[in-house]
Design a protein around this motif. Sequence first.
Motif, PDB file in Angstrom:
ATOM      1  N   LEU A  16       0.876  -1.157   0.128  1.00 59.08           N
ATOM      2  CA  LEU A  16      -0.087  -0.030  -0.086  1.00 59.08           C
ATOM      3  C   LEU A  16       0.918   1.317   0.018  1.00 59.08           C
ATOM      4  CD1 LEU A  16      -2.960   0.894   0.233  1.00 59.08           C
ATOM      5  CD2 LEU A  16      -2.365   1.183   2.782  1.00 59.08           C
ATOM      6  N   THR A  59       2.708   1.823  -3.289  1.00 61.37           N
ATOM      7  CA  THR A  59       1.750   2.195  -4.451  1.00 61.37           C
ATOM      8  C   THR A  59       1.432   3.610  -4.242  1.00 61.37           C
ATOM      9  OG1 THR A  59       0.554   0.080  -4.330  1.00 61.37           O
ATOM     10  CG2 THR A  59      -0.799   2.108  -5.346  1.00 61.37           C
ATOM     11  N   LEU A  60       1.143   4.134  -2.864  1.00 60.08           N
ATOM     12  CA  LEU A  60       0.973   5.576  -2.593  1.00 60.08           C
ATOM     13  C   LEU A  60       2.362   6.320  -3.234  1.00 60.08           C
ATOM     14  CD1 LEU A  60      -0.995   5.623   0.554  1.00 60.08           C
ATOM     15  CD2 LEU A  60      -1.937   6.139  -1.606  1.00 60.08           C
ATOM     16  N   VAL A  84       2.538   6.562  -6.899  1.00 56.84           N
ATOM     17  CA  VAL A  84       1.298   7.610  -7.579  1.00 56.84           C
ATOM     18  C   VAL A  84       2.003   8.867  -7.354  1.00 56.84           C
ATOM     19  CG1 VAL A  84      -0.799   8.415  -7.101  1.00 56.84           C
ATOM     20  CG2 VAL A  84      -0.464   5.872  -7.306  1.00 56.84           C
ATOM     21  N   VAL A 127      -9.226   9.713  -6.807  1.00 53.83           N
ATOM     22  CA  VAL A 127      -9.357   8.395  -7.160  1.00 53.83           C
ATOM     23  C   VAL A 127      -8.645   7.784  -6.024  1.00 53.83           C
ATOM     24  CG1 VAL A 127      -8.212   6.818  -8.752  1.00 53.83           C
ATOM     25  CG2 VAL A 127      -9.582   8.582  -9.525  1.00 53.83           C
ATOM     26  N   VAL A 128      -7.498   8.197  -5.496  1.00 49.43           N
ATOM     27  CA  VAL A 128      -6.625   7.617  -4.566  1.00 49.43           C
ATOM     28  C   VAL A 128      -7.433   7.520  -3.002  1.00 49.43           C
ATOM     29  CG1 VAL A 128      -4.762   7.879  -2.895  1.00 49.43           C
ATOM     30  CG2 VAL A 128      -4.414   8.050  -5.374  1.00 49.43           C
ATOM     31  N   VAL A 173     -10.646   7.465  -2.830  1.00 45.78           N
ATOM     32  CA  VAL A 173     -11.646   6.314  -3.129  1.00 45.78           C
ATOM     33  C   VAL A 173     -11.200   4.905  -2.925  1.00 45.78           C
ATOM     34  CG1 VAL A 173     -13.440   5.437  -4.678  1.00 45.78           C
ATOM     35  CG2 VAL A 173     -13.515   7.862  -4.034  1.00 45.78           C
ATOM     36  N   TRP A 174      -9.990   4.892  -3.659  1.00 37.64           N
ATOM     37  CA  TRP A 174      -9.244   3.525  -3.584  1.00 37.64           C
ATOM     38  C   TRP A 174      -8.915   3.214  -2.169  1.00 37.64           C
ATOM     39  CZ3 TRP A 174      -4.008   2.508  -2.864  1.00 37.64           C
ATOM     40  CH2 TRP A 174      -3.474   1.167  -2.884  1.00 37.64           C
ATOM     41  N   LEU A 175      -8.450   3.837  -1.354  1.00 34.07           N
ATOM     42  CA  LEU A 175      -8.026   3.659   0.084  1.00 34.07           C
ATOM     43  C   LEU A 175      -9.253   3.403   0.831  1.00 34.07           C
ATOM     44  CD1 LEU A 175      -5.446   6.586   0.697  1.00 34.07           C
ATOM     45  CD2 LEU A 175      -5.106   3.847   0.536  1.00 34.07           C
ATOM     46  N   ASN A 222     -11.986   2.100  -0.292  1.00 29.34           N
ATOM     47  CA  ASN A 222     -12.467   0.655  -0.663  1.00 29.34           C
ATOM     48  C   ASN A 222     -11.717  -0.385   0.000  1.00 29.34           C
ATOM     49  OD1 ASN A 222     -13.960  -1.030  -1.961  1.00 29.34           O
ATOM     50  ND2 ASN A 222     -12.671  -0.854  -3.797  1.00 29.34           N
ATOM     51  N   ILE A 223     -10.296  -0.173  -0.193  1.00 30.75           N
ATOM     52  CA  ILE A 223      -9.338  -1.011   0.467  1.00 30.75           C
ATOM     53  C   ILE A 223      -9.582  -1.440   1.994  1.00 30.75           C
ATOM     54  CG2 ILE A 223      -6.870  -1.466   1.038  1.00 30.75           C
ATOM     55  CD1 ILE A 223      -6.307  -0.610  -1.470  1.00 30.75           C
ATOM     56  N   SER A 238     -17.158  -0.429   0.795  1.00 33.18           N
ATOM     57  CA  SER A 238     -17.178  -1.835   0.070  1.00 33.18           C
ATOM     58  C   SER A 238     -18.522  -2.108  -0.674  1.00 33.18           C
ATOM     59  CB  SER A 238     -16.644  -3.164   0.695  1.00 33.18           C
ATOM     60  OG  SER A 238     -17.399  -3.013   1.990  1.00 33.18           O
TER      61      SER A 238
END
Length: 64
Positions: free
Chosen positions: A6, A9-10, A13, A41-42, A44-46, A48-49, A54
């Motif tokens: 994680l 990835t951050l 980006v 986007v980041v 929302v992605w976080l 969701n993770i 979810s």
Amino acid sequence: MPLIQLALTLIVVGVLLWFVNNFIPMARSIKSILNAVVVIVVVVWLLNIFGVISHIPNFRIGRG
């Protein structure tokens, strides 16, 4: 997802966004829109993770 993956990835980006902001010539307004889109986007992605949002794929728009 492991915490190290994680974080990597951050970092990737963030570095890519930094390269775009510093080395690709484009209008300031386009850069600010791009930055806002990437941040949204980041986030929302976080969310969701971590399971906060979810259930979003279950939303339906319109009748159906």
